[in-house]
Design a protein around this motif. Structure first.
Motif, short mmCIF file in Angstrom:
data_model
loop_
_atom_site.label_atom_id
_atom_site.label_comp_id
_atom_site.label_asym_id
_atom_site.label_seq_id
_atom_site.Cartn_x
_atom_site.Cartn_y
_atom_site.Cartn_z
N ILE A 109 -17.33 9.26 -18.52
CA ILE A 109 -17.56 9.45 -19.90
C ILE A 109 -17.41 10.82 -20.29
O ILE A 109 -17.40 11.71 -19.92
N LEU A 111 -17.60 12.87 -24.57
CA LEU A 111 -18.28 12.68 -25.75
C LEU A 111 -17.49 13.66 -26.50
O LEU A 111 -17.50 14.83 -26.35
N THR A 129 -17.82 8.18 -28.07
CA THR A 129 -18.01 8.06 -26.43
C THR A 129 -16.59 7.56 -25.88
O THR A 129 -16.31 6.26 -26.32
#
Length: 295
Positions: A109, A111, A129
């Motif tokens: 992940i 951001l 995201t």
């Protein structure tokens, strides 16, 4: 970079008008560690006089993706799987800038923050995201076989000059139809269930680019008119906040958009939009909170 409305007529079926929304050019950034891009949103990507919200989210996604893949080239398989957008002001169609900053880099992940800027003012702020798209066979997925994969014969078109086409200029850059059986407001019924269904298809040039097709699906998740129209509430419904999910890249063909609500309050209402591709797979979703148009 922009073209006249005549140049963007529906007859240019092999054109790629949405690709121009997603085409961003890097410009020198003022702050270290930040990316800055120049983009353009042409007048066709408006609803009335307002730039379409989903288009601004998609343009921001293109800029955020470009910066992440530039800074972290080993993460080029990552896509913007979620976007949380706040609309701070309504920009005019034309040139915009995107300011992008990476907040977290991880193996699964990442951001990324993106701001759409015009006239030295941030107009839309989105937190993205990034992760891997879900291309595996779903464990559970409700079917929506009651909605045909393509527009029906009685579907309401958004062609230029039509009642919807006069307002929704986005239909100059894509094919858009509304399901008349759900759009009861078209027949003056203001007591119908607050739900709407649409079909939408990108131009051939946009559909042929997998990245643009994915951004187009994100944009389509904000394509339905306010479902409150079936309850007699017409006019501009300003979005307070919108969250958009990209689940997978769409298969070629028509997208199906299903819009529903949980509650229409006295001041606000929520609206969920589900986007299916031609195979019936979920490709995008959105949920937004908006101010209800006053009668």
């Amino acid at each position: 970079m922009s073209q006249s409305t005549a140049d963007l007529d529906r007859s240019t079926a092999t054109d790629a008008p949405f690709s121009r929304v997603c085409a961003v050019t890097e410009i020198p950034a003022e702050a270290a560690g930040a990316g800055r891009y120049l983009g353009a949103i042409e007048p066709i990507w408006t609803i009335g006089a307002k730039v379409h919200g989903g288009t601004m989210v998609a343009g921001s996604a293109a800029a955020a993706t470009r910066w992440l893949h530039t800074v972290e080239p080993e993460l080029t398989a990552m896509a913007p799987i979620a976007a949380s957008s706040d609309f701070l002001g309504a920009p005019d169609a034309g040139q915009v800038e995107y300011a992008v900053r990476i907040r977290k880099v991880g193996r699964q992940i990442c951001l990324v923050d993106a701001e759409l800027v015009q006239g030295d003012r941030t107009r839309v702020r989105t937190t993205f995201t990034f992760g891997a798209l879900d291309d595996a066979e779903p464990i559970y997925a409700p079917q929506h076989g009651d909605m045909p994969a393509e527009p029906t014969a009685d579907a309401v078109g958004y062609e230029p000059g039509s009642p919807m086409g006069k307002i929704v200029n986005v239909a100059r850059g894509a094919d858009v139809f509304m399901d008349r059986t759900w759009a009861r407001f078209l027949d003056g019924d203001h007591t119908a269930e607050p739900r709407l269904r649409l079909w939408m298809r990108p131009r051939a040039g946009d559909a042929n680019d997998p990245a643009v097709a994915a951004y187009f699906a994100m944009m389509a998740a904000d394509m339905s008119p306010p479902v409150a129209m079936n309850r007699g509430h017409f006019g501009w419904a300003p979005t307070v906040q919108m969250t958009t999910y990209l689940r997978r890249r769409p298969a070629p063909g028509w997208l199906r958009i299903i819009a529903t609500t949980h509650e229409i309050g006295g001041r606000m209402f929520d609206e969920d939009q589900l986007v299916l591709d031609s195979t019936g797979a979920v490709v995008a979703q959105s949920r937004q909170l908006a101010l209800i148009p006053q009668r």
